[in-house]
Scaffold this active site. Sequence first.
Site, PDB file in Angstrom:
ATOM      1  CE  LYS A 158      -3.751  -2.302   2.509  1.00  0.00           C
ATOM      2  NZ  LYS A 158      -4.868  -2.148   3.472  1.00  0.00           N
ATOM      3  CE1 TYR A 216      -9.393  -3.173   0.607  1.00  0.00           C
ATOM      4  CE2 TYR A 216      -8.329  -1.197  -0.496  1.00  0.00           C
ATOM      5  CZ  TYR A 216      -8.025  -2.028   0.210  1.00  0.00           C
ATOM      6  OH  TYR A 216      -6.876  -2.725   0.826  1.00  0.00           O
ATOM      7  CG  ASN A 247      -3.384  -2.480   6.830  1.00  0.00           C
ATOM      8  OD1 ASN A 247      -3.282  -1.996   5.919  1.00  0.00           O
ATOM      9  ND2 ASN A 247      -4.591  -3.031   7.490  1.00  0.00           N
ATOM     10  CG  HIS A 275      -5.192  -6.052  -0.303  1.00  0.00           C
ATOM     11  ND1 HIS A 275      -6.255  -6.318   0.343  1.00  0.00           N
ATOM     12  CD2 HIS A 275      -5.271  -6.840  -1.339  1.00  0.00           C
ATOM     13  CE1 HIS A 275      -7.144  -6.906  -0.130  1.00  0.00           C
ATOM     14  NE2 HIS A 275      -6.548  -7.533  -1.182  1.00  0.00           N
ATOM     15  CD  GLU A 305      -8.844  -9.329  -3.602  1.00  0.00           C
ATOM     16  OE1 GLU A 305      -7.717  -9.640  -3.265  1.00  0.00           O
ATOM     17  OE2 GLU A 305      -9.747  -8.754  -2.586  1.00  0.00           O
TER      18      GLU A 305
HETATM   19  P1  IDP Z   1      -7.711  -6.988   5.512  1.00  0.00           P
HETATM   20  O1  IDP Z   1      -6.903  -5.955   4.820  1.00  0.00           O
HETATM   21  O2  IDP Z   1      -6.927  -7.470   6.604  1.00  0.00           O
HETATM   22  O3  IDP Z   1      -8.159  -8.128   4.865  1.00  0.00           O
HETATM   23  P2  IDP Z   1     -10.613  -5.805   5.828  1.00  0.00           P
HETATM   24  O4  IDP Z   1     -11.275  -5.883   6.875  1.00  0.00           O
HETATM   25  O5  IDP Z   1     -10.740  -6.347   4.565  1.00  0.00           O
HETATM   26  O6  IDP Z   1      -8.930  -6.330   6.400  1.00  0.00           O
HETATM   27  O7  IDP Z   1     -10.370  -4.155   5.401  1.00  0.00           O
HETATM   28  C1  IDP Z   1      -9.682  -3.852   4.173  1.00  0.00           C
HETATM   29  C2  IDP Z   1      -8.638  -2.558   4.886  1.00  0.00           C
HETATM   30  O8  IDP Z   1      -9.639  -1.461   5.157  1.00  0.00           O
HETATM   31  C3  IDP Z   1      -7.748  -2.843   5.757  1.00  0.00           C
HETATM   32  O9  IDP Z   1      -6.536  -3.679   5.358  1.00  0.00           O
HETATM   33  C4  IDP Z   1      -7.381  -1.457   6.316  1.00  0.00           C
HETATM   34  O10 IDP Z   1      -6.669  -0.491   5.742  1.00  0.00           O
HETATM   35  C5  IDP Z   1      -9.075  -0.726   6.141  1.00  0.00           C
HETATM   36  N1  IDP Z   1      -9.518  -0.836   7.452  1.00  0.00           N
HETATM   37  C6  IDP Z   1     -10.302  -1.943   7.727  1.00  0.00           C
HETATM   38  N2  IDP Z   1     -11.025  -2.039   9.164  1.00  0.00           N
HETATM   39  C7  IDP Z   1     -10.695  -0.496   9.467  1.00  0.00           C
HETATM   40  C8  IDP Z   1     -11.107   0.418  10.453  1.00  0.00           C
HETATM   41  O11 IDP Z   1     -12.025  -0.087  11.300  1.00  0.00           O
HETATM   42  N3  IDP Z   1     -10.758   1.818  10.274  1.00  0.00           N
HETATM   43  C9  IDP Z   1      -9.729   2.369   9.220  1.00  0.00           C
HETATM   44  N4  IDP Z   1      -9.680   1.373   8.335  1.00  0.00           N
HETATM   45  C10 IDP Z   1      -9.841   0.075   8.291  1.00  0.00           C
END
Ligand code: IDP
Length: 138
Positions: free
Chosen positions: A9, A49, A112, A115, A126
């Site tokens: 990312k 997304y 984070n 992805h 994807e």
């Molecule tokens: P993942 O990336 O671990 O599969 P997902 O639940 O699919 O997690 O969420 C996609 C992305 O959305 C996450 O990697 C993160 O960047 C963002 N995200 C998820 N939950 C939150 C939140 O509660 N606040 C802000 N961003 C979030």
Amino acid sequence: MEQTLSIIKPDGVKKNIIGEVIRRFEANGLTVKAMRMLHMSKEEAQGFYAVHKERPFYDSLTDFMCSSPVVVMVLQGENAISLNRTIMGATNFKEADEGTIRRDYATSVESNIVHGSDAPETAAWEIAYFFSALDIMA
Ligand code: IDP
């Protein structure tokens, strides 16, 4: 053998840890089968997304994902989808295991670093979002 989509990312690219992230994938048995750097538009990030479009973080997440370039990859290996997610660590870096990419480098739940696809159906969708069959090495 399984394939999964990985994205480094914008925060990972800005931190200059593209090499370190790929090193961890390779050191743990994943092989890069396709790779490209791109700067997504807001529409492309929203499309990627779309599954999260009702979530409160959707607008902020898609702004973040198109804020600067990313690296997209197809990774291959045995159980590549779950293996990649193990190497990445939990979505919330504070809950991620020690030694995972997110534990070591993430700065927020949103920023984070990586992805990774979460299931075979999403991996196929994807991968096709970013790559054609000809882009993926045999
Ligand atoms: P993942 O990336 O671990 O599969 P997902 O639940 O699919 O997690 O969420 C996609 C992305 O959305 C996450 O990697 C993160 O960047 C963002 N995200 C998820 N939950 C939150 C939140 O509660 N606040 C802000 N961003 C979030």
